[in-house]
Design a protein around this motif. Structure first.
Motif, PDB file in Angstrom:
ATOM      1  N   MET A   1     -69.439  26.287  -6.880  1.00 11.98           N
ATOM      2  CA  MET A   1     -70.153  24.880  -6.969  1.00 11.98           C
ATOM      3  C   MET A   1     -71.299  25.262  -7.896  1.00 11.98           C
ATOM      4  N   SER A   2     -72.242  24.518  -8.381  1.00 12.06           N
ATOM      5  CA  SER A   2     -73.488  24.982  -8.325  1.00 12.06           C
ATOM      6  C   SER A   2     -74.685  24.591  -7.644  1.00 12.06           C
ATOM      7  N   HIS A   3     -75.309  25.053  -7.331  1.00 10.62           N
ATOM      8  CA  HIS A   3     -76.749  24.502  -6.066  1.00 10.62           C
ATOM      9  C   HIS A   3     -76.699  22.290  -6.429  1.00 10.62           C
ATOM     10  N   LEU A   4     -76.556  22.289  -7.340  1.00  9.91           N
ATOM     11  CA  LEU A   4     -76.158  20.791  -8.263  1.00  9.91           C
ATOM     12  C   LEU A   4     -75.137  19.821  -7.403  1.00  9.91           C
ATOM     13  N   ASP A   5     -74.548  20.717  -7.380  1.00  6.80           N
ATOM     14  CA  ASP A   5     -72.874  20.085  -7.689  1.00  6.80           C
ATOM     15  C   ASP A   5     -72.962  19.792  -5.813  1.00  6.80           C
ATOM     16  N   LYS A   6     -73.226  21.293  -5.442  1.00  7.68           N
ATOM     17  CA  LYS A   6     -73.356  20.908  -3.903  1.00  7.68           C
ATOM     18  C   LYS A   6     -74.279  19.694  -3.033  1.00  7.68           C
ATOM     19  N   ILE A   7     -75.756  19.356  -3.768  1.00  7.29           N
ATOM     20  CA  ILE A   7     -76.857  19.212  -3.177  1.00  7.29           C
ATOM     21  C   ILE A   7     -75.814  17.135  -3.345  1.00  7.29           C
ATOM     22  N   ILE A   8     -75.054  17.156  -4.737  1.00  6.12           N
ATOM     23  CA  ILE A   8     -74.443  15.690  -5.284  1.00  6.12           C
ATOM     24  C   ILE A   8     -73.229  15.112  -4.112  1.00  6.12           C
ATOM     25  N   ASP A   9     -72.394  16.466  -3.624  1.00  7.79           N
ATOM     26  CA  ASP A   9     -71.739  16.473  -2.763  1.00  7.79           C
ATOM     27  C   ASP A   9     -72.139  15.819  -1.470  1.00  7.79           C
ATOM     28  N   PHE A  10     -73.216  15.614  -1.007  1.00  6.97           N
ATOM     29  CA  PHE A  10     -73.288  16.089   0.340  1.00  6.97           C
ATOM     30  C   PHE A  10     -74.833  14.949   0.171  1.00  6.97           C
ATOM     31  N   LEU A  11     -74.547  14.276  -0.524  1.00  9.70           N
ATOM     32  CA  LEU A  11     -75.816  13.562  -1.218  1.00  9.70           C
ATOM     33  C   LEU A  11     -74.916  12.141  -0.581  1.00  9.70           C
ATOM     34  N   SER A  12     -73.938  12.728  -1.807  1.00 11.96           N
ATOM     35  CA  SER A  12     -72.979  11.179  -1.525  1.00 11.96           C
ATOM     36  C   SER A  12     -72.905  10.968  -0.040  1.00 11.96           C
ATOM     37  N   TYR A  13     -72.088  12.052   0.874  1.00  9.13           N
ATOM     38  CA  TYR A  13     -72.485  11.387   2.418  1.00  9.13           C
ATOM     39  C   TYR A  13     -73.570  11.268   3.121  1.00  9.13           C
ATOM     40  N   HIS A  14     -74.368  12.101   2.456  1.00  7.96           N
ATOM     41  CA  HIS A  14     -75.937  11.238   3.268  1.00  7.96           C
ATOM     42  C   HIS A  14     -77.148  11.072   2.531  1.00  7.96           C
ATOM     43  N   PRO A  15     -76.641   9.992   2.191  1.00  4.26           N
ATOM     44  CA  PRO A  15     -77.561   9.588   1.134  1.00  4.26           C
ATOM     45  C   PRO A  15     -78.706   8.910   1.840  1.00  4.26           C
ATOM     46  N   GLY A  16     -79.762   8.963   1.179  1.00  2.78           N
ATOM     47  CA  GLY A  16     -81.355   8.632   1.476  1.00  2.78           C
ATOM     48  C   GLY A  16     -82.197   9.384   2.314  1.00  2.78           C
ATOM     49  N   LEU A  17     -81.543  11.339   1.325  1.00  2.00           N
ATOM     50  CA  LEU A  17     -82.403  12.385   2.408  1.00  2.00           C
ATOM     51  C   LEU A  17     -83.530  12.723   1.806  1.00  2.00           C
ATOM     52  N   SER A  18     -85.112  12.565   2.161  1.00  2.00           N
ATOM     53  CA  SER A  18     -85.897  14.134   1.554  1.00  2.00           C
ATOM     54  C   SER A  18     -85.616  15.332   1.083  1.00  2.00           C
ATOM     55  N   ARG A  19     -86.468  14.912   0.319  1.00  2.00           N
ATOM     56  CA  ARG A  19     -86.273  16.968   0.023  1.00  2.00           C
ATOM     57  C   ARG A  19     -86.373  18.510   0.827  1.00  2.00           C
ATOM     58  N   PRO A  20     -86.842  17.750   2.021  1.00  2.00           N
ATOM     59  CA  PRO A  20     -87.252  19.113   3.358  1.00  2.00           C
ATOM     60  C   PRO A  20     -85.734  19.143   4.259  1.00  2.00           C
ATOM     61  N   ASP A  21     -85.538  17.131   4.336  1.00  2.00           N
ATOM     62  CA  ASP A  21     -83.500  17.143   5.227  1.00  2.00           C
ATOM     63  C   ASP A  21     -82.791  17.948   4.639  1.00  2.00           C
ATOM     64  N   ILE A  22     -82.628  17.707   2.877  1.00  3.14           N
ATOM     65  CA  ILE A  22     -81.933  18.132   2.271  1.00  3.14           C
ATOM     66  C   ILE A  22     -81.849  19.703   2.549  1.00  3.14           C
ATOM     67  N   MET A  23     -82.701  20.365   2.258  1.00  2.00           N
ATOM     68  CA  MET A  23     -82.759  21.292   2.518  1.00  2.00           C
ATOM     69  C   MET A  23     -82.415  22.255   4.151  1.00  2.00           C
ATOM     70  N   ALA A  24     -82.975  21.375   5.076  1.00  2.00           N
ATOM     71  CA  ALA A  24     -83.336  21.978   5.946  1.00  2.00           C
ATOM     72  C   ALA A  24     -81.382  21.643   6.155  1.00  2.00           C
ATOM     73  N   GLN A  25     -80.912  20.750   6.255  1.00  2.00           N
ATOM     74  CA  GLN A  25     -79.584  20.164   6.689  1.00  2.00           C
ATOM     75  C   GLN A  25     -78.175  20.909   5.651  1.00  2.00           C
ATOM     76  N   LEU A  26     -78.728  21.187   4.522  1.00  2.00           N
ATOM     77  CA  LEU A  26     -77.330  21.547   3.691  1.00  2.00           C
ATOM     78  C   LEU A  26     -77.603  22.983   3.626  1.00  2.00           C
ATOM     79  N   ASN A  27     -78.790  24.426   4.047  1.00  2.00           N
ATOM     80  CA  ASN A  27     -78.564  25.667   3.968  1.00  2.00           C
ATOM     81  C   ASN A  27     -77.926  25.599   2.500  1.00  2.00           C
ATOM     82  N   LEU A  28     -79.078  25.736   1.692  1.00  2.00           N
ATOM     83  CA  LEU A  28     -78.438  26.708   0.266  1.00  2.00           C
ATOM     84  C   LEU A  28     -78.458  27.872   0.355  1.00  2.00           C
ATOM     85  N   GLY A  29     -79.778  28.319   1.196  1.00  2.00           N
ATOM     86  CA  GLY A  29     -79.452  29.881   0.840  1.00  2.00           C
ATOM     87  C   GLY A  29     -80.652  29.968   0.112  1.00  2.00           C
TER      88      GLY A  29
END
Length: 199
Positions: A1-29
């Motif tokens: 999965m691309s970084h965007l695919d992972k972000i979309i998948d994550f946000l579909s379960y955790h909507p309404g996050l900020s960019r720093p929250d996405i980076m901290a919680q998803l840990n894309l590396g």
């Protein structure tokens, strides 16, 4: 999965996050620049939308993004069955309002599907009506069972037949599993009976 695919998948379960929250919680590396680029790409493609500005910016997955998102099976199957986006009804507005504006397939794929439909219609034109009905019923049962099995449903094919033909729920199974199978059947029935609605 691309970084965007992972972000979309994550946000579909955790909507309404900020960019720093996405980076901290998803840990894309990856660094902030790559995350910004992925989010910008998602916005440009119409898979994501934002609310707020500057530090108050929050990201959400659009209807298009939800419809076409890549399913991360590791994430999906790590959720309890009851949290796997179980639906008791269908969002027909999504089909009516969103799907017509979304290119689900390439031109080549559309041409291939059109040709397959033509061949199918030609082969079926002289079928006796009752034989066609029985074959569609069998196909509906098989599709409902296999689609539900992919989503973690534990009904066997025989239990599915008993449920869909005789409304008998299997003993020892969750009611939600029966609902899933019945929803698949109703969706297929709607497509067969109203092909012009789906277009």
């Amino acid at each position: 999965m691309s970084h965007l695919d992972k972000i979309i998948d994550f946000l579909s379960y955790h909507p309404g996050l900020s960019r720093p929250d996405i980076m901290a919680q998803l840990n894309l590396g990856v660094g902030e620049t790559q995350v910004k680029m992925a989010l910008a790409d998602g916005l440009a493609r119409g898979d994501l939308r934002v609310e707020g500005k500057a530090r108050a910016t929050r990201y959400f997955v659009t209807a298009k993004g939800l419809l076409l998102k890549t399913v991360n099976l590791d994430t999906y199957y790590s959720l309890p069955l009851g949290q796997r986006e179980m639906r008791t009804s269908y969002n027909f507005a999504l089909i009516r309002d969103e799907l017509p504006s979304i290119d689900v397939f390439t031109r080549e794929e559309y041409a291939f599907l059109d040709e397959q439909e033509r061949v199918f219609s030609e082969r079926c034109k002289d079928y006796p009506r009752e034989l066609y009905r029985k074959e569609m019923e069998r196909l509906g049962i098989d599709l409902s069972w296999k689609s539900s099995e992919i989503e973690g449903n534990t009904y066997s094919l025989l239990e599915t037949v008993n449920l869909l033909k005789d409304k008998i729920e299997a003993k020892g199974k969750k009611h939600e599993e029966a609902v899933m199978l019945l929803n698949h059947k109703e969706a297929l029935k709607a497509i067969v009976e109203q092909p012009e609605y789906f277009g």
